[in-house]
Scaffold this motif. Structure first.
Motif, mmCIF file in Angstrom:
data_model
loop_
_atom_site.group_PDB
_atom_site.id
_atom_site.type_symbol
_atom_site.label_atom_id
_atom_site.label_comp_id
_atom_site.label_asym_id
_atom_site.label_seq_id
_atom_site.Cartn_x
_atom_site.Cartn_y
_atom_site.Cartn_z
ATOM 1 N N GLY A 1 -19.171 -10.310 -4.951
ATOM 2 C CA GLY A 1 -20.323 -10.278 -4.062
ATOM 3 C C GLY A 1 -20.270 -9.089 -3.124
ATOM 4 N N LYS A 2 -21.161 -9.116 -2.123
ATOM 5 C CA LYS A 2 -21.279 -7.956 -1.230
ATOM 6 C C LYS A 2 -19.984 -7.682 -0.472
ATOM 7 N N SER A 3 -19.225 -8.741 -0.266
ATOM 8 C CA SER A 3 -17.978 -8.534 0.486
ATOM 9 C C SER A 3 -16.842 -8.027 -0.424
ATOM 10 N N GLY A 4 -17.171 -7.763 -1.685
ATOM 11 C CA GLY A 4 -16.141 -7.309 -2.632
ATOM 12 C C GLY A 4 -15.462 -6.030 -2.175
ATOM 13 N N GLY A 5 -16.227 -5.160 -1.533
ATOM 14 C CA GLY A 5 -15.656 -3.907 -1.052
ATOM 15 C C GLY A 5 -14.549 -4.145 -0.036
ATOM 16 N N GLU A 6 -14.737 -5.183 0.767
ATOM 17 C CA GLU A 6 -13.714 -5.491 1.775
ATOM 18 C C GLU A 6 -12.417 -5.983 1.145
ATOM 19 N N LEU A 7 -12.541 -6.452 -0.071
ATOM 20 C CA LEU A 7 -11.348 -6.987 -0.732
ATOM 21 C C LEU A 7 -10.507 -5.910 -1.415
ATOM 22 N N LEU A 8 -11.036 -4.683 -1.452
ATOM 23 C CA LEU A 8 -10.337 -3.614 -2.191
ATOM 24 C C LEU A 8 -8.875 -3.429 -1.764
ATOM 25 N N PRO A 9 -8.579 -3.488 -0.464
ATOM 26 C CA PRO A 9 -7.172 -3.307 -0.083
ATOM 27 C C PRO A 9 -6.236 -4.284 -0.784
ATOM 28 N N ILE A 10 -6.659 -5.534 -0.914
ATOM 29 C CA ILE A 10 -5.757 -6.494 -1.581
ATOM 30 C C ILE A 10 -5.847 -6.352 -3.101
ATOM 31 N N LEU A 11 -7.000 -5.971 -3.589
ATOM 32 C CA LEU A 11 -7.142 -5.827 -5.042
ATOM 33 C C LEU A 11 -6.304 -4.662 -5.559
ATOM 34 N N GLN A 12 -6.090 -3.668 -4.713
ATOM 35 C CA GLN A 12 -5.316 -2.489 -5.121
ATOM 36 C C GLN A 12 -3.879 -2.850 -5.463
ATOM 37 N N ASN A 13 -3.334 -3.817 -4.763
ATOM 38 C CA ASN A 13 -1.935 -4.207 -5.021
ATOM 39 C C ASN A 13 -1.837 -5.725 -4.946
ATOM 40 N N PHE A 14 -2.603 -6.360 -5.800
ATOM 41 C CA PHE A 14 -2.756 -7.800 -5.698
ATOM 42 C C PHE A 14 -1.426 -8.535 -5.895
ATOM 43 N N SER A 15 -0.721 -8.215 -6.979
ATOM 44 C CA SER A 15 0.510 -8.958 -7.273
ATOM 45 C C SER A 15 1.562 -8.709 -6.193
ATOM 46 N N GLY A 16 1.633 -7.481 -5.705
ATOM 47 C CA GLY A 16 2.601 -7.162 -4.653
ATOM 48 C C GLY A 16 2.308 -7.936 -3.376
ATOM 49 N N GLU A 17 1.030 -8.003 -3.022
ATOM 50 C CA GLU A 17 0.653 -8.719 -1.804
ATOM 51 C C GLU A 17 0.920 -10.213 -1.934
ATOM 52 N N ILE A 18 0.658 -10.733 -3.122
ATOM 53 C CA ILE A 18 0.895 -12.164 -3.345
ATOM 54 C C ILE A 18 2.392 -12.469 -3.201
ATOM 55 N N GLU A 19 3.218 -11.597 -3.784
ATOM 56 C CA GLU A 19 4.664 -11.811 -3.678
ATOM 57 C C GLU A 19 5.118 -11.719 -2.229
ATOM 58 N N GLY A 20 4.564 -10.737 -1.516
ATOM 59 C CA GLY A 20 4.903 -10.567 -0.102
ATOM 60 C C GLY A 20 4.528 -11.813 0.697
ATOM 61 N N ALA A 21 3.348 -12.345 0.417
ATOM 62 C CA ALA A 21 2.894 -13.535 1.145
ATOM 63 C C ALA A 21 3.786 -14.727 0.826
ATOM 64 N N LYS A 22 4.202 -14.828 -0.425
ATOM 65 C CA LYS A 22 5.085 -15.937 -0.812
ATOM 66 C C LYS A 22 6.396 -15.862 -0.029
ATOM 67 N N ASP A 23 6.920 -14.643 0.046
ATOM 68 C CA ASP A 23 8.168 -14.467 0.802
ATOM 69 C C ASP A 23 8.002 -14.878 2.253
ATOM 70 N N GLN A 24 6.852 -14.515 2.819
ATOM 71 C CA GLN A 24 6.626 -14.815 4.235
ATOM 72 C C GLN A 24 6.500 -16.318 4.479
ATOM 73 N N LEU A 25 5.863 -17.007 3.563
ATOM 74 C CA LEU A 25 5.559 -18.418 3.800
ATOM 75 C C LEU A 25 6.705 -19.338 3.419
ATOM 76 N N GLY A 26 7.634 -18.867 2.630
ATOM 77 C CA GLY A 26 8.778 -19.696 2.264
ATOM 78 C C GLY A 26 8.344 -20.962 1.547
ATOM 79 N N GLY A 27 8.800 -22.137 2.059
ATOM 80 C CA GLY A 27 8.533 -23.401 1.371
ATOM 81 C C GLY A 27 7.233 -24.072 1.767
#
Lengths: 884, 199
Positions: free
Chosen positions: A245-271
């Motif tokens: 949708g129109k907000s897709g452009g705002e998502l580009l930063p996370i889309l650029q490195n999606f798997s890396g960001e997901i892994e980073g978030a997992k590390d941060q959140l722990g259990g």
């Protein structure tokens, strides 16, 4: 847009303290927010991490073992701050909406003891409620995620990870749900053959097959991977918008490195995602029920206060006489326990959340129990009062006007006791405080009753009657303690969990306290070590300075040595060159030794011995007697200790060079040919001279006499080989032998040669006087001439040395006697001059140094003497006339 | 975002006391080591992958038209596509190591010299060098001293981990040295922390 990474390196102790203060200030801020109830779960999570980080920092500092100065006060301060958290909550508590303090103030309960007690309880309550409120936030989050999960089909845990990843890249977490729904709509449209969607899928190279069977997060990952591979930014943005949708452009930063960001978030959140996966639905249900229950409790509290105010006023007045010190001690113990629980909570936030989850469950169930039990008890009291004489007893003594008030009083005292005890006892960990309060209030109730009645002017009997009836009613009243909601089991469970947390916190606190002394000692040691280091550093500086000066001196000395070496090399004219330094010589030696083989070693030893032998004299002895290298080295005065054989043989070679080079060689070039030619010329001249001598002698007699005299004079025959060449060879041999060894001269070559020449000239410049007696000589010469005439073949003449002079005397006499009869024409001067010239031309001296004149002079003298002797021997053979 | 390592601050204090140098000297020396390690830890594009990814692009825009690379195309267009691929690879290779270089730029901005491989030092964008990614400032307050490192190239994910790892590594290095008794003599300190005595 990405944020800027900022790292601060340094800042020293002050910085450390400032950082700790910042963390503590964060904690205080959190505390305030908790009171205000506007803290989100995200903030709670961040704060928990900061707390854990701070606590981890202190542990690390301890583990480091440095115990640096200042550490221990900081730990102390941190512990103090933790303890003081409750104190800070005091102010915050006043801002609370439902704090007991506010209730008390609103109700006009201003008794000092109550205020103190209420505040103390409130401190602990606030601290506990802070975490409970966060549990509420967790429930809210769980509920939110559960709703979102229902909306998107994604699990609560994955949604939580996505929210964190979105937040990390600067995208609002609220965008997760809408983005996911839009992506799902896009996929449905594409599957149903939507032209734009199909085209977009085609352009991205994605098929529906690739997306099927995947979770929404995985599907988002597939889209992100393809979108990020688009090189053109405009096309990339367009692709993102077509899917999200129109907000897709705002998502580009996370889309650029999606798997890396997901892994980073997992590390941060722990259990936490796992917890949310398991409990989000339960949290949601509890949250909904909580909202409803809160309203009920509020209604109850408001109704209670409205009707209980008058009774509370009287009640609190009575509390003035209560032993507040004991109560205060009890509440302080509880505060310490609460601090332990908080520290334990920092140690294990997840376990704490779980434990407070249980406590919340307990709280809800217990509150429910209390609500129903209290209501039941009050109703029962009222019913039972009707069964006793309480009302009539009061009415009979005090008058009907007070009956209602007394009943109200009694009812609300009971309610107050129950309400307070229930409210406090039900708070997690406050059972002891609640029980204690109950005891105190119970005692106060008795006193209060007595005081009220007494104040009203009643008689003791009437008062006793009232009290009796009151107690009768109370005893009949059933105090409801039913566990309507299973609070008992939950409480037990909660207590176990809380006890574990408290034990953990207590251990940590005690470790902190215990670590103070060891930290202090370590700090002291470090301080001393630092001082020592400083002293060592100063000493090092001094040594360094001295070493520097020494080095300068050595350099200067080395420079001087080199200069001396150069000067010496110039003076001595040795093989040293100006360029060759000591270091160079050492390096050359090291190189030569390094490259020397064992075979070379043997050769060099043999060569050294031979060189020494060639030198002759003492050196020859050394060369002959040396049996091994160390022996030879020692004989030459070379230090052998600690040196290898190769090093020694190298030094031996150098020493031999020095020995053989230090005396300045006189290179006397001896020319045997010239010398022989000279002597041959001498012989020829002599022969010629002899031939020129006119011999006219009656020599027979003289010769006979001479022969006789000679036979007498020379008893031992002396062989004379008048073949000059052989004599010259002998002389040459003698000269060579004499000159075999270098003769040191200290004079310059020119002057030595001139001196030698001068001496020779001097010795040869005067005419050698020859005097013979005339008569004897005549006769002798005549005989000699006669004899010479008969010298067809060589004649051996034997002369007796001792009588030779007599014989010569006779010859002289004979010659004298010959008188004018004999004419001898002997050109002696010319002959002698010729000899001298021959001598001069036969000897070539090449003296290249200043020394050696005396030696060669001596040798030359000997040579000249030999020649003179030879001439002397010839002289008697000369004709008499030659002597005129 | 900020990265903190309070243990490292503690370590600086101890190093300064043991080595007999100022806190500032320690911070600058350690900052150099940290930045060097951060540059080393930061990931750079692999040459092989650059080539592979560029060549794998399924479409290319040539002369304003979008061509599928799987199409048969005229020789001239094909040559143009190949030239575009070559130029793209060249440009990407030239910019390889920019993230690593951002740490070098941080160091250079406060006069700290940090070594780096040649391709990092020469990394540049198509518009030339862009030093704005990394900057540092020095802050003093009495005997306290700090260097604030700022790196804006945070869209390269490894930048975060690189500096964190570098700082943690430096702290670990200190702790190991402490265990080994390095701080008992100036000589051993100088051997392990040569930067402290290099002016």
């Amino acid at each position: 847009m990405s944020e800027t990474l900022e790292v601060k390196i340094g800042a020293s102790d002050a910085g450390l303290e400032a950082t700790l203060k910042t963390v503590q200030s964060e904690l205080a801020r959190l505390d305030t927010k908790i009171k205000g109830g506007d803290l989100s779960f995200k903030e709670l999570d961040q704060t928990m991490r900061k707390i854990a980080q701070t606590e981890g920092l202190e542990k690390k500092l301890q583990a480091m073992g440095t115990g640096a100065a200042g550490t221990s006060p900081k730990i102390d301060a941190l512990g103090g701050d933790l303890k003081a958290m409750g104190a800070k909550a005091e102010d915050a508590g006043e801002k609370g909406n439902l704090g007991l303090g506010k209730i008390g103030i609103a109700a006009g309960v201003a008794g000092a003891a109550v205020k103190i007690g209420m505040k103390a309880v409130e401190l602990a309550t606030d601290a506990a409620r802070a975490v409970v409120d966060q549990f509420g936030a967790a429930i809210d989050l769980g509920g939110k995620l559960n709703d979102l999960s229902s909306r998107t089909g994604e699990s609560a845990g994955n949604l939580l990870i996505l929210e964190r990843a979105f937040t990390n890249t600067g995208v609002s977490a609220d965008a997760v749900g809408s983005s996911m729904n839009k992506m799902q709509k896009f996929m449905v449209d594409a599957a149903q053959g939507g032209a734009a969607q199909s085209d977009a899928m085609s352009r991205l190279g994605i098929t529906m097959g690739e997306l099927s069977g995947k979770t929404p997060t995985e599907q988002m990952g597939v889209f992100a991977q393809r979108i990020s591979s688009i090189q053109d930014p405009a096309q990339r943005a367009e692709a993102a918008m077509s899917i999200f949708g129109k907000s897709g452009g705002e998502l580009l930063p996370i889309l650029q490195n999606f798997s890396g960001e997901i892994e980073g978030a997992k590390d941060q959140l722990g259990g936490l995602p796992g917890v949310m996966d398991r409990s989000a639905a339960a949290f949601d249900g509890v949250g909904d029920n909580m909202a409803a229950l809160n309203n009920k409790v509020l209604e109850f509290a408001a109704g209670f206060l409205e009707s209980a105010l008058p009774a509370l006023n009287a009640f609190t007045s009575a509390l003035s006489g209560v032993d507040a010190a004991g109560w205060g001690q009890a509440t302080m113990d509880i505060i310490v326990r609460m601090a332990d629980r908080l520290i334990g909570a920092f140690n294990d936030p997840i376990a704490t959340i779980q434990a407070y989850g249980t406590s919340f469950e307990v709280a809800v169930k217990t509150f429910g129990n209390a609500f129903f039990n209290t209501s039941s008890t009050v109703i029962d009291f009222l019913v039972k009062s009707m069964e006793t004489n309480l009302a009539s007893a009061i009415t009979s003594y005090l008058g009907g006007a007070l009956t209602d008030a007394a009943l109200t009083f009694g009812r609300h005292i009971t309610e107050s006791l129950m309400t307070f005890s229930a409210a406090i006892s039900e708070l997690p960990g406050f059972k002891a405080a609640g029980d204690k309060m109950f005891e105190v209030l119970d005692a106060a109730n008795t006193k209060l009753g007595e005081a009220q009645i007494a104040n009203m002017g009643a008689t003791a009997e009437a008062a006793a009657k009232v009290t009796e009836e009151f107690d009768k009613t109370a005893s009949k009243t059933r105090v409801f303690k039913e566990d309507f909601f299973g609070a008992e089991e939950a409480t037990k469970r909660m207590n176990e969990e809380m006890d574990a947390i408290e034990a953990s916190g207590k251990e940590t606190r005690e470790n902190f306290i215990g670590s103070e002394s060891s930290s202090s000692n370590t700090a002291s040691n470090i301080f001393n070590a630092a001082n020592n280091s400083q002293v060592a550093a100063i000493n090092f500086d001094s040594v360094n300075s001295s070493a520097f000066n020494s080095l300068e001196h050595v350099k200067k000395a080395a420079s001087n040595s080199v200069d001396i070496e150069k000067s010496w090399a110039k003076v001595a004219g040795s093989a040293y060159t100006a360029e060759q330094s000591t270091y160079g010589a050492q390096a050359a030696m090291a190189k030569a030794v390094r490259e020397m083989t064992d075979k070379d070693l043997g050769k060099l030893f043999t060569q050294a011995r031979q060189d020494l032998r060639d030198m002759g004299g003492d050196m020859k002895t050394v060369g002959d007697e040396a049996r091994n290298i160390p022996q030879l080295a020692e004989a030459l005065g070379i230090e052998t200790a600690g040196k290898s054989a190769k090093q020694m043989i190298y030094e031996i070679g150098q020493e031999i060079k020095v020995i053989s080079n230090s005396p300045i060689e006189i290179n006397i070039k001896f020319s045997p040919e010239v010398f022989a030619a000279g002597l041959e010329s001498l012989r020829t001249d002599a022969t010629n001279a002899f031939q020129q001598v006119p011999l006219n002698l009656d020599a027979a007699k003289s010769i006979a006499e001479q022969a006789l005299a000679a036979s007498d004079g020379f008893k031992n025959p002396i062989p004379l080989n008048l073949k000059g060449y052989e004599s010259i060879a002998d002389a040459r041999k003698s000269a060579e032998d004499n000159f075999a060894n270098a003769i040191p001269l200290t004079l310059s070559g020119d002057s030595a040669a001139n001196e030698v020449l001068g001496v020779v000239q001097n010795r040869l410049s005067t005419v050698i006087p020859l005097s013979l007696d005339g008569e004897g000589a005549d006769s002798t010469i005549g005989n000699l001439a006669s004899g010479l005439n008969n010298l067809g073949t060589p004649v051996n003449l034997s002369l007796d040395g001792s009588s030779a002079s007599n014989a010569v005397g006779f010859v002289q006499t004979d010659i004298t006697n010959l008188g004018a009869q004999q004419k001898i024409n002997l050109d002696g001067a010319n002959a002698i001059t010729s000899i001298r010239d021959d001598l001069k031309s036969g000897i070539e001296l090449d003296v290249s140094a200043k020394s050696g004149v005396s030696g060669i002079l001596s040798d030359l003298k000997t040579l000249v003497s030999d020649i003179k002797t030879l001439v002397g021997k010839i002289e008697p053979k000369l004709p008499v006339a030659a002597l005129i | 975002m900020s990265v903190a390592n309070l243990g490292l601050m503690r370590a600086f204090d101890e190093i300064a006391k043991a080595a007999g140098v100022t806190y500032k000297e320690v911070v600058r020396s350690e900052a150099a080591k940290i930045l060097e390690a951060a540059s080393r830890n930061t990931l750079a594009a692999q040459v092989q992958l650059i080539e592979k990814n560029v060549k794998a692009a399924p479409r290319r825009k040539l002369n304003g038209k979008l061509y599928k690379m799987s199409w048969k195309m005229p020789d001239a267009v094909w040559a143009m596509a190949q030239a575009q691929i070559a130029a793209s690879i060249k440009r990407r290779k030239a910019s390889r190591g920019l993230a690593k270089k951002s740490w070098i730029q941080v160091a250079q901005s406060i006069g700290i010299s940090v070594s780096a491989p040649g391709y990092v030092e020469s990394a540049t964008t198509k518009n030339g060098d862009y030093p704005g990614d990394g900057k540092a400032t020095e802050e003093s307050n009495g005997s306290d001293f700090a260097i604030v490192l700022r790196n804006s190239r945070t869209y390269s994910p490894s930048v975060f981990d690189a500096i964190r790892k570098a700082m943690n590594g430096r702290e670990k290095f200190f702790r190991e040295n402490l265990k080994l008794g390095v701080f008992k003599s100036i000589e051993t300190i100088a051997a392990r922390y040569p930067g402290l005595y290099t002016k």
